[in-house]
Design an enzyme around this catalytic site. Structure first.
Site, short mmCIF file in Angstrom:
data_model
loop_
_atom_site.label_atom_id
_atom_site.label_comp_id
_atom_site.label_asym_id
_atom_site.label_seq_id
_atom_site.Cartn_x
_atom_site.Cartn_y
_atom_site.Cartn_z
N SER A 67 131.85 -32.34 26.49
CA SER A 67 132.79 -32.48 25.10
C SER A 67 131.98 -32.66 23.92
CB SER A 67 134.07 -33.74 25.45
OG SER A 67 133.23 -34.85 25.28
N LYS A 115 135.23 -44.48 24.94
CA LYS A 115 136.18 -45.05 25.33
C LYS A 115 136.23 -46.75 25.91
CE LYS A 115 139.36 -42.60 26.22
NZ LYS A 115 140.28 -41.74 25.76
N1 PMP Z 1 135.40 -36.59 25.63
C1 PMP Z 1 135.20 -37.14 26.61
C2 PMP Z 1 134.18 -37.01 27.62
C3 PMP Z 1 136.30 -38.09 26.96
O1 PMP Z 1 136.14 -38.80 28.34
C4 PMP Z 1 137.48 -38.32 26.06
C5 PMP Z 1 138.52 -39.34 26.45
N2 PMP Z 1 139.34 -38.86 27.54
C6 PMP Z 1 137.26 -37.60 24.93
C7 PMP Z 1 136.50 -36.77 24.71
C8 PMP Z 1 138.72 -37.67 24.00
O2 PMP Z 1 138.97 -38.99 23.43
P1 PMP Z 1 140.43 -39.22 22.85
O3 PMP Z 1 141.10 -39.75 24.26
O4 PMP Z 1 140.21 -40.31 22.03
O5 PMP Z 1 141.03 -38.20 22.29
#
Ligand code: PMP
Length: 350
Positions: free
Chosen positions: A295, A53
């Site tokens: 994630s 991010k």
């Molecule tokens: N994993 C984590 C830990 C995140 O903070 C985010 C973004 N909120 C994402 C995945 C997903 O990314 P995106 O917002 O580009 O879909």
């Protein structure tokens, strides 16, 4: 071999920490992936504030500066599950903007403390109000005080930065080997939508796999998201339930992700159990030496699933959005003691 241990530096000096964002490495897994595929991970923790991010934070602020939507010294406000807030806190500190973050109180304590350490104010919203609660709080504060609402869930600067950086990096790094599968999850959807624009054009045979929590399978349900005229969500999506994958799948389908659904930015959407994701994050750390969060572990779990049926010789890339250190206070580290266990005590006494 010796050359590996000598260096002539990066060949440049940096005039700001912000110039170090992006260009993260794709690293091969050597132990935990099935032997009939080549599996790589894109390690976004190489960004200065350790998540994917950082890219978006810089993009939203610099686009707003260029277009005159953000005035010098104006306060920035944003709703975030943490990583966008941490990235924005870095960008705002480096550029001199005050920053107010709204975040549900369910996200890790590390996130709050990091943002405050970087000089941001963090307004917590009750977890019962879900993602929409923190979103509406940011919107209300922006209206009340005349602040700049960054709007990561709707901003075109979100997918655009992943098209111009993340996607291009992947296309360049796999130009020789080719890429058969790219696996990612979504929060705002910026990563999948932006990278897909590049892969569809430059590596058209690459299968794009989108992963989401098994108990919040919003995209897989096929049910539409109700939206207001300004593209904000009109209410929670009917199939959403609280899940353990911080940063993924808020209780609504963001406008940014909607572009990906409408344009078929992905070939398959697969559900994953976040607890299984945590097990894969642990194995990635202990057996490959690569640290990622829940994630990243969940994306890896999905990739392992896909690998089972992938033809021999397939090349796969798995997104790892952030670092495991952002989860020290969470269930990811629950089984990791702070004190010596019996085996360590015996070693100490030996
Ligand atoms: N994993 C984590 C830990 C995140 O903070 C985010 C973004 N909120 C994402 C995945 C997903 O990314 P995106 O917002 O580009 O879909």
């Amino acid at each position: 071999m010796e050359d590996r241990y000598t260096t002539s530096g990066r060949g440049q000096l940096y005039s700001s920490i912000l110039e170090t964002i992006g260009d993260t490495p794709c690293v091969r897994l050597n132990h935990i992936a099935p032997s009939h595929v080549s599996m790589y991970v894109k390690v976004e923790s190489f960004n200065p504030l350790s998540s994917v991010k950082d890219r978006l934070a810089l993009s939203m602020i610099e686009a707003a500066e260029r277009e005159g939507r953000l005035a010098p010294g104006q306060t920035v406000v944003e709703a975030t599950s943490g990583n966008t807030g941490i990235g924005l806190a870095m960008v705002c500190a480096a550029k001199g903007y005050p920053l107010v973050i709204t975040m549900a109180d369910s996200f890790s304590i590390e996130r709050r403390r990091l943002m405050r350490f970087l000089g941001a104010k963090v307004v917590l919203t009750p977890r019962a109000e879900k993602g929409i609660g923190m979103y509406r709080k940011a919107q209300a504060l922006a209206e009340q005080h005349g602040w700049f609402f960054a709007r990561q869930f709707e901003s075109r600067d979100n997918a655009d930065i992943h098209e111009s950086t993340t996607g291009r990096e992947i296309a360049a790094d796999f130009a020789q080997t080719g890429l058969d599968y790219w696996v990612t999850g979504y929060g705002t959807g910026g990563t999948v939508v932006g990278v897909a624009r590049v892969l569809r054009a430059q590596l058209p045979d690459c299968k794009i796999i989108l992963s989401e929590p098994h108990n919040a399978a919003l995209v897989g349900s096929g049910q539409p998201q109700a939206r207001n005229a300004d593209d904000s969500p009109a209410g929670s999506h009917p199939v959403w339930e609280p899940h353990v994958i911080q940063g993924w799948t808020p209780d609504f389908i963001p406008k940014v992700l909607q572009e990906g659904i409408d344009n078929q930015s992905f070939d398959r959407v697969l559900p994953v159990d976040g607890n299984e994701g945590m097990q894969w994050a642990s194995r990635l750390a202990a057996e490959e030496g690569i640290l990622t969060g829940v994630s990243g572990g969940s994306t890896l779990a999905t990739a392992m699933d896909v690998a089972q049926d992938a033809p021999a010789g397939s090349v796969m890339l798995v997104m790892l959005p952030d670092t495991g250190e952002r989860y020290l206070s969470t269930p990811l580290f629950e089984s990791i003691p702070a004190e010596m266990n019996d085996e360590e005590q015996a070693l100490a006494d030996s």
